[in-house]
Design an enzyme around this catalytic site. Structure first.
Site, PDB file in Angstrom:
ATOM      1  N   CYS A 132       0.925  -1.011   0.430  1.00 28.39           N
ATOM      2  CA  CYS A 132      -0.165  -0.025   0.161  1.00 28.39           C
ATOM      3  C   CYS A 132       0.702   1.604  -0.279  1.00 28.39           C
ATOM      4  CB  CYS A 132      -1.098  -0.230   1.120  1.00 28.39           C
ATOM      5  SG  CYS A 132       0.018  -0.535   2.328  1.00 28.39           S
ATOM      6  N   HIS A 133       1.869   1.046   0.280  1.00 28.23           N
ATOM      7  CA  HIS A 133       2.971   2.422   0.784  1.00 28.23           C
ATOM      8  C   HIS A 133       3.117   2.883  -1.010  1.00 28.23           C
ATOM      9  CE1 HIS A 133       5.392  -0.506   0.184  1.00 28.23           C
ATOM     10  NE2 HIS A 133       6.211  -0.512  -0.714  1.00 28.23           N
TER      11      HIS A 133
END
Length: 170
Positions: A132-133
């Site tokens: 998700c980063h």
């Protein structure tokens, strides 16, 4: 299937890893926005003797050391249908690349879903393992990361090609 957890020391702080049966089901940084309920993470175990948490911890440390680009740990998520669709898109973002919430919404067929995409990204239970980063704001800015923006910046810097590093805004 027995749920259990271990905490491992990393350069990002003490990471909480949670496994259920043969799969990793959680990876949480200190101060995580949406930590799991204490009742949902099972008993603490020694990661060195656990068939899931041991390899997950090793691979996470290798990734943070720049020695690994992908994970080969069995993972499992149990979100609603929309969240699972978003998390599948996250799994497909290649190492060293980023995308935006809007682009993910477009991949799901409707740019207006961007806010819902953002919520699903924020509630990803497998930070780093489900990357998700790698999702940033449409203007290239760092936006919310449940594990904190300092950690998000560190993860993106770790993956960033040198020629891009020279041109970025953050």
């Amino acid at each position: 299937s027995e749920t259990r957890h271990a905490k491992i020391d990393t350069e990002l702080g003490e990471i909480l890893l949670v496994a259920r049966g043969p799969a990793l089901v959680g990876c949480y940084c200190p101060g995580h926005w949406y930590p799991p309920a204490a009742s949902s993470i099972g008993s603490p175990v020694d990661p060195d003797t656990d068939a899931v948490l041991g390899p997950a911890g090793t691979q996470l440390r290798e990734y943070l050391a720049g020695e690994r680009r992908t994970f080969d740990i069995r993972t499992a998520t149990s979100g609603d249908e929309f969240s699972e669709q978003v998390w599948d898109l996250l799994r497909a973002i290649p190492y060293g690349t980023t995308t935006t919430y809007g682009r993910l919404a477009e991949q799901l067929g409707n740019r207006a879903l961007a806010q819902g995409v953002g919520q699903a990204v924020g509630h990803n239970p497998l930070s780093i393992f489900v990357p998700c980063h790698r999702v940033i704001g449409s203007d290239g800015s760092l936006t919310g990361f449940a594990g904190g923006l300092v950690r998000k910046r560190r993860l993106l810097e770790l993956e960033e090609p040198a020629e891009i590093r020279a041109t970025r805004l953050f």
